[in-house]
Design a protein around this motif. Sequence first.
Motif, short mmCIF file in Angstrom:
data_model
loop_
_atom_site.label_atom_id
_atom_site.label_comp_id
_atom_site.label_asym_id
_atom_site.label_seq_id
_atom_site.Cartn_x
_atom_site.Cartn_y
_atom_site.Cartn_z
N UNK A 434 -63.98 2.30 55.48
CA UNK A 434 -62.85 1.93 56.27
C UNK A 434 -61.62 2.37 55.53
N UNK A 435 -61.31 3.63 55.75
CA UNK A 435 -60.18 4.42 54.87
C UNK A 435 -59.35 5.14 55.69
N UNK A 436 -58.14 4.95 55.42
CA UNK A 436 -57.23 5.78 56.36
C UNK A 436 -56.79 7.07 55.61
N UNK A 437 -57.50 8.06 56.08
CA UNK A 437 -57.68 9.40 55.43
C UNK A 437 -58.05 10.30 56.29
N UNK A 438 -57.64 11.64 55.89
CA UNK A 438 -58.24 12.77 56.77
C UNK A 438 -59.86 12.87 56.68
N UNK A 439 -60.71 13.34 57.52
CA UNK A 439 -62.12 13.36 57.71
C UNK A 439 -62.27 14.87 58.15
N UNK A 440 -63.45 15.41 57.71
CA UNK A 440 -63.91 16.63 58.20
C UNK A 440 -65.34 16.27 58.26
N UNK A 506 -57.26 10.59 81.82
CA UNK A 506 -56.85 10.56 80.75
C UNK A 506 -56.98 9.13 79.96
N UNK A 507 -57.21 8.04 80.90
CA UNK A 507 -57.52 6.86 80.10
C UNK A 507 -59.00 7.00 79.41
N UNK A 508 -60.24 7.79 80.17
CA UNK A 508 -61.27 8.05 79.60
C UNK A 508 -61.04 8.81 78.31
N UNK A 509 -60.14 9.70 78.31
CA UNK A 509 -60.00 10.61 77.08
C UNK A 509 -59.61 9.64 75.99
N UNK A 510 -58.82 8.69 75.92
CA UNK A 510 -58.13 7.70 75.03
C UNK A 510 -59.49 7.09 74.43
N UNK A 511 -60.24 6.65 75.35
CA UNK A 511 -61.40 5.76 75.01
C UNK A 511 -62.31 6.77 74.15
N UNK A 512 -62.80 7.64 74.50
CA UNK A 512 -63.38 8.69 73.90
C UNK A 512 -62.90 8.88 72.39
N UNK A 513 -61.44 9.05 72.45
CA UNK A 513 -61.03 9.39 70.96
C UNK A 513 -60.80 8.07 70.29
N UNK A 514 -61.07 6.83 70.78
CA UNK A 514 -61.30 5.63 69.88
C UNK A 514 -59.94 5.44 69.19
N UNK A 515 -58.79 5.40 70.29
CA UNK A 515 -57.50 5.23 69.48
C UNK A 515 -57.10 3.78 69.80
N UNK A 516 -56.05 3.45 69.28
CA UNK A 516 -55.88 1.93 69.26
C UNK A 516 -55.36 1.54 70.34
N UNK A 517 -54.63 2.06 71.30
CA UNK A 517 -54.00 1.62 72.41
C UNK A 517 -53.62 2.79 73.38
N UNK A 525 -52.20 11.25 71.00
CA UNK A 525 -52.18 12.51 71.21
C UNK A 525 -52.01 13.62 69.99
N UNK A 526 -51.53 12.68 68.87
CA UNK A 526 -51.58 13.45 67.65
C UNK A 526 -52.89 13.44 66.86
N UNK A 527 -53.77 12.81 67.48
CA UNK A 527 -54.99 12.82 66.85
C UNK A 527 -55.93 14.03 66.79
N UNK A 528 -56.52 14.61 66.02
CA UNK A 528 -57.45 15.90 66.14
C UNK A 528 -58.88 15.57 66.03
N UNK A 529 -59.45 16.12 67.02
CA UNK A 529 -60.85 15.75 67.13
C UNK A 529 -61.65 16.27 65.97
N UNK A 530 -62.64 15.64 65.47
CA UNK A 530 -63.70 16.35 64.40
C UNK A 530 -64.35 17.68 64.70
N UNK A 531 -64.67 18.47 63.91
CA UNK A 531 -65.45 19.62 64.24
C UNK A 531 -66.97 19.21 64.79
N UNK A 532 -67.46 18.18 64.38
CA UNK A 532 -68.82 17.95 64.88
C UNK A 532 -68.97 18.04 66.46
#
Length: 553
Positions: A434-440, A506-517, A525-532
């Motif tokens: 549970x760390x606020x940090x970039x992940x790869x 767009x609502x579905x995209x937000x849920x998939x991204x797991x964003x706060x609200x 929109x500033x979130x970058x998806x992981x390469x997985x």
Amino acid sequence: MATPAFHRLPCAVHEEICRQILYGPRADDEKNHIGRDRDRRRWPTVAGLARTCRFFHEPALNALWHSIPDIACLLFTLPRKTYSRKNPVVPNGGGVYMSDTLFELTGEIIQQHELDRLLVYARRVRTVGSKGEHLSIFISCFAASSEVYRAFSELLGDRPLLPNVYAVNFKTSPARLPRVFPYLHVLFGPQLRRFSVRASLNVKPDTAEVLPSMGPDKMEDTLPDEEAIYGMLMKLCDKCPQLQQLDLFWSPSSLLIARGTLFVLLNLRHLTSVSVPRMNTRLTVDVFVHLALLPSITSLTCHFGDTLFTEADYNMIRTKGRSTLFPALQQLRLGAKSFVMINELLGCIDFPYLTLLSVSALAAAPHCDMVALLQNVGTFCKRIHTLYIGCPYIFDGPSGSKQPTGCLKAPAPIDEPTLEPLLALPGMRDLVLYIHCPYYIDDNLLIRIARTWPQLTRIKFGSRVSWGGLPPDTRVGSDELALDPTASIADLGLPEDWARSDNWSFSTMLKVMGKVSSSNPLRAWSWSPPPATLIGVLALLHNCPDLTDLGQR
């Protein structure tokens, strides 16, 4: 079984039969009933045994009275005229709510034979504060007032109300707090081995009004009736020297309460489990060393708050010898101001039997301290299978430094080389960072995790807000802010109706991204998806059949 053979069975066997009737496997006709309604159907059977069979009379009563939610249940053994009950209305901010059903004495004189009858049933009680699954849900909400505790204290003197009680789980109620603490010692019996108290002290003693100005983790100079709580802790040490499990939860605390808590920890020498989770207690090095030298302690939950040990304190710990500290510890939950202190403590102790580790930092930490923590876990915690690490923010800086202000370079992401020390541990089953940090997180890392930890049940990376969702966050590899608060929809190249409530794509995209609200679309929109990709996820699910929880915190 013939009657003579049945008669020769020990009383404990009869009692176990009654307990199996109350709590054992359920029959097919009970599967359609849920919750307490299902379990409540069993107690009339045990009560019938107590009334009709002399072999089962005492065992059945012992099973029925083994666990009670509160000593208010004992009042039912007295005449109805001696007690009353009410549902007090307690203020809660702008509104009110109904508290537990409060039992009070009416002032009628309790005769000696009536008190003797109550004490006979009190001897059967082994646990106070349990849910009482076999009881009605209304009975589980019963609570004795502070006047009931005071009356028992005056009637019994130094005698315990519950001489055979083994576990007490006491939770304060706004309607009786904090006036109950001067008389709480009536629950302390010679057989007591587990004691837990969870007290919310941010209320006025007269009106029970919640005081929001008192933070749950604050250390106040003084609190109402803190001397009564301190006296209760002193009596706990005096009456229960053989106590094994201790859980003290003060919200908030005071200097005197913290002093009493530390005194209890220093004077109980048979503890096997200690939980002091709030940061307002602030364990000292003397208390920590005392707990570390206890030979039988297997579980420790503590918080150092903003306390920082000096080099002399660490030397004091090192002089005790690595192998003599926490020789039997299996579960450790630590909270401190920074990862530096946690790293120093982990480096001073060997944990030959540690299986669960949870560490949390209050303040932002440099990336190098987080990497050092992962290395220490991989070096000193070889048998660990459950790991939780929490930190509000990771920044790029030297060890032990404070978080600078302004626009900063993003720290290196948590990737496969960073997790290399953990991947050397073969038995991991539960991992939460549970760390606020970039992940790869790429497919290669997921496949390696699947092959290394096939027994994995949960794995989570990231905090509630992904990197790029907080104002100080910068894009990895540049000094550009990941979140531009001045950006408009046109700047992002999106259609004008992109954030409409009926735009389900767009609502579905937000849920998939797991964003706060979805109320802050620019942050999402500033979130970058992981390469997985789906290939890595499927490989993880295929090799980890017990995996039930995957994703972001």
